[in-house]
Write a protein that holds these residues in place. Structure first.
Motif, PDB file in Angstrom:
ATOM      1  N   SER A  48       0.414   7.065  -5.378  1.00 46.49           N
ATOM      2  CA  SER A  48       0.484   8.425  -4.630  1.00 46.49           C
ATOM      3  C   SER A  48       1.706   9.006  -5.558  1.00 46.49           C
ATOM      4  CB  SER A  48       1.709   7.726  -4.055  1.00 46.49           C
ATOM      5  OG  SER A  48       2.571   8.211  -3.227  1.00 46.49           O
ATOM      6  N   ASP A  49       2.384   9.972  -5.030  1.00 42.63           N
ATOM      7  CA  ASP A  49       2.798  11.411  -5.907  1.00 42.63           C
ATOM      8  C   ASP A  49       4.823  10.820  -5.943  1.00 42.63           C
ATOM      9  OD1 ASP A  49       1.229  12.832  -7.485  1.00 42.63           O
ATOM     10  OD2 ASP A  49       1.049  14.192  -5.775  1.00 42.63           O
ATOM     11  N   GLU A  50       4.885   9.800  -4.784  1.00 39.21           N
ATOM     12  CA  GLU A  50       6.172   8.998  -3.998  1.00 39.21           C
ATOM     13  C   GLU A  50       7.426   8.031  -5.214  1.00 39.21           C
ATOM     14  OE1 GLU A  50       6.263   6.930  -0.525  1.00 39.21           O
ATOM     15  OE2 GLU A  50       3.813   6.794  -0.824  1.00 39.21           O
ATOM     16  N   GLU A  51       7.811   7.762  -5.361  1.00 45.57           N
ATOM     17  CA  GLU A  51       8.141   6.524  -6.272  1.00 45.57           C
ATOM     18  C   GLU A  51       8.913   4.932  -4.649  1.00 45.57           C
ATOM     19  OE1 GLU A  51      11.928   7.409  -9.029  1.00 45.57           O
ATOM     20  OE2 GLU A  51       9.940   7.898 -10.332  1.00 45.57           O
ATOM     21  N   ASP A  52       9.129   3.980  -5.283  1.00 46.77           N
ATOM     22  CA  ASP A  52       9.666   3.050  -4.405  1.00 46.77           C
ATOM     23  C   ASP A  52      10.812   3.481  -4.807  1.00 46.77           C
ATOM     24  OD1 ASP A  52      10.190   0.695  -3.808  1.00 46.77           O
ATOM     25  OD2 ASP A  52       8.934  -0.531  -4.918  1.00 46.77           O
ATOM     26  N   PRO A  53      11.431   3.855  -3.659  1.00 49.56           N
ATOM     27  CA  PRO A  53      13.373   4.197  -3.666  1.00 49.56           C
ATOM     28  C   PRO A  53      13.636   3.017  -3.722  1.00 49.56           C
ATOM     29  CG  PRO A  53      11.883   3.495  -1.636  1.00 49.56           C
ATOM     30  CD  PRO A  53      10.455   4.305  -2.196  1.00 49.56           C
ATOM     31  N   GLU A  54      13.094   1.631  -3.719  1.00 46.73           N
ATOM     32  CA  GLU A  54      14.270   0.616  -3.827  1.00 46.73           C
ATOM     33  C   GLU A  54      13.827   0.562  -5.610  1.00 46.73           C
ATOM     34  OE1 GLU A  54      15.828  -1.663  -1.612  1.00 46.73           O
ATOM     35  OE2 GLU A  54      15.410  -0.442  -0.607  1.00 46.73           O
ATOM     36  N   ASN A  55      13.370   0.380  -5.872  1.00 48.03           N
ATOM     37  CA  ASN A  55      13.485   0.355  -7.510  1.00 48.03           C
ATOM     38  C   ASN A  55      12.521   1.320  -8.512  1.00 48.03           C
ATOM     39  OD1 ASN A  55      10.589  -0.076  -7.676  1.00 48.03           O
ATOM     40  ND2 ASN A  55      10.202  -2.263  -7.858  1.00 48.03           N
ATOM     41  N   GLY A  56      12.452   2.223  -7.931  1.00 47.29           N
ATOM     42  CA  GLY A  56      11.539   3.902  -8.826  1.00 47.29           C
ATOM     43  C   GLY A  56      10.380   3.367  -9.341  1.00 47.29           C
ATOM     44  N   GLY A  57       9.660   1.613  -8.671  1.00 46.69           N
ATOM     45  CA  GLY A  57       8.367   2.006  -9.055  1.00 46.69           C
ATOM     46  C   GLY A  57       7.297   3.087  -8.792  1.00 46.69           C
ATOM     47  N   SER A  58       5.714   2.458  -9.000  1.00 45.00           N
ATOM     48  CA  SER A  58       4.948   3.333  -8.425  1.00 45.00           C
ATOM     49  C   SER A  58       4.594   2.659  -7.275  1.00 45.00           C
ATOM     50  CB  SER A  58       3.608   3.110  -9.569  1.00 45.00           C
ATOM     51  OG  SER A  58       3.945   3.511 -10.686  1.00 45.00           O
ATOM     52  N   VAL A  59       4.047   4.187  -6.219  1.00 42.92           N
ATOM     53  CA  VAL A  59       3.529   3.933  -5.269  1.00 42.92           C
ATOM     54  C   VAL A  59       1.960   3.814  -5.045  1.00 42.92           C
ATOM     55  CG1 VAL A  59       3.339   4.420  -2.611  1.00 42.92           C
ATOM     56  CG2 VAL A  59       5.365   3.871  -3.583  1.00 42.92           C
ATOM     57  N   TYR A  60       1.120   2.924  -4.717  1.00 43.06           N
ATOM     58  CA  TYR A  60      -0.972   3.026  -4.399  1.00 43.06           C
ATOM     59  C   TYR A  60      -0.565   2.455  -3.587  1.00 43.06           C
ATOM     60  CZ  TYR A  60      -0.644   2.862  -9.343  1.00 43.06           C
ATOM     61  OH  TYR A  60      -0.037   2.690 -11.553  1.00 43.06           O
ATOM     62  N   TYR A  61      -1.993   3.471  -2.750  1.00 41.74           N
ATOM     63  CA  TYR A  61      -2.807   2.782  -1.332  1.00 41.74           C
ATOM     64  C   TYR A  61      -3.703   2.687  -1.887  1.00 41.74           C
ATOM     65  CZ  TYR A  61       1.707   5.181   0.617  1.00 41.74           C
ATOM     66  OH  TYR A  61       2.317   5.669   1.312  1.00 41.74           O
ATOM     67  N   ILE A  62      -4.288   1.674  -0.988  1.00 43.02           N
ATOM     68  CA  ILE A  62      -5.528   0.982  -1.279  1.00 43.02           C
ATOM     69  C   ILE A  62      -6.129   0.625   0.159  1.00 43.02           C
ATOM     70  CG2 ILE A  62      -7.488  -1.589  -2.162  1.00 43.02           C
ATOM     71  CD1 ILE A  62      -4.376  -1.902  -3.584  1.00 43.02           C
ATOM     72  N   VAL A  63      -8.280   1.800   0.260  1.00 46.00           N
ATOM     73  CA  VAL A  63      -8.313   1.443   1.440  1.00 46.00           C
ATOM     74  C   VAL A  63      -9.895   1.183   0.845  1.00 46.00           C
ATOM     75  CG1 VAL A  63      -8.855   3.475   3.246  1.00 46.00           C
ATOM     76  CG2 VAL A  63      -7.254   3.918   1.788  1.00 46.00           C
ATOM     77  N   SER A  64     -10.194   0.455   1.697  1.00 49.24           N
ATOM     78  CA  SER A  64     -11.716  -0.865   2.424  1.00 49.24           C
ATOM     79  C   SER A  64     -11.905  -0.473   3.587  1.00 49.24           C
ATOM     80  CB  SER A  64     -11.591  -2.134   1.729  1.00 49.24           C
ATOM     81  OG  SER A  64     -10.340  -2.852   2.653  1.00 49.24           O
ATOM     82  N   ASP A  65     -13.329  -0.234   3.533  1.00 48.69           N
ATOM     83  CA  ASP A  65     -13.710  -0.108   4.468  1.00 48.69           C
ATOM     84  C   ASP A  65     -15.294  -1.643   4.539  1.00 48.69           C
ATOM     85  OD1 ASP A  65     -12.566   1.962   5.491  1.00 48.69           O
ATOM     86  OD2 ASP A  65     -14.625   3.664   4.705  1.00 48.69           O
ATOM     87  N   TRP A  66     -14.758  -1.796   6.187  1.00 45.98           N
ATOM     88  CA  TRP A  66     -15.362  -3.226   6.614  1.00 45.98           C
ATOM     89  C   TRP A  66     -16.782  -2.730   7.813  1.00 45.98           C
ATOM     90  CZ3 TRP A  66     -14.788  -7.250   3.419  1.00 45.98           C
ATOM     91  CH2 TRP A  66     -13.990  -7.232   2.318  1.00 45.98           C
ATOM     92  N   VAL A  67     -18.209  -3.985   7.606  1.00 52.49           N
ATOM     93  CA  VAL A  67     -18.673  -3.349   9.357  1.00 52.49           C
ATOM     94  C   VAL A  67     -17.979  -3.441  10.176  1.00 52.49           C
ATOM     95  CG1 VAL A  67     -21.275  -3.812   7.166  1.00 52.49           C
ATOM     96  CG2 VAL A  67     -19.592  -6.074   8.409  1.00 52.49           C
TER      97      VAL A  67
END
Length: 110
Positions: A48-67
């Motif tokens: 993500s372009d956003e930053e973790d507001p608590e510690n300034g770390g990175s924010v990621y999104y993992i999307v997975s699809d299942w049957v």
């Protein structure tokens, strides 16, 4: 497979400051434990372009699809998933999970 049967999981991962590149590398290395599961339809990692507001770390999104949801839940409680999570845990400072069902898909022209 009909779109309305796809069960989607979206994880929001908060990654400790400076650990984003290592997290991405390890996620790629251990991804086979997810995508080789017979019920998995694919998985995506996005930073993500956003930053973790608590510690300034990175924010990621993992999307997975299942049957199906039951198939995902079986994976979620498996030793395979536990091992996967343990390898990613050192990079995380927090996160959340949302589940959903895909109700429609409009393919793009590109």
């Amino acid at each position: 497979m009909a779109t309305d049967t796809v069960f989607r999981v979206m994880l929001r991962m908060l990654i400790k400051p400076g650990m984003g590149p290592d997290f991405e590398r390890v996620w790629s290395e251990v991804g086979d434990s997810v995508v080789t599961h017979p019920a998995n339809l694919g998985q995506w990692l996005s930073r993500s372009d956003e930053e973790d507001p608590e510690n300034g770390g990175s924010v990621y999104y993992i999307v997975s699809d299942w049957v199906s949801e039951p198939a995902f839940r079986e994976f979620e409680t498996s030793d395979r998933h536990l091992t996967h999570r343990q390898k990613l845990h050192p990079y995380r400072s927090g996160g959340s999970m949302v589940t959903m069902r895909v109700v429609a898909h409009l393919p793009g022209g590109g």
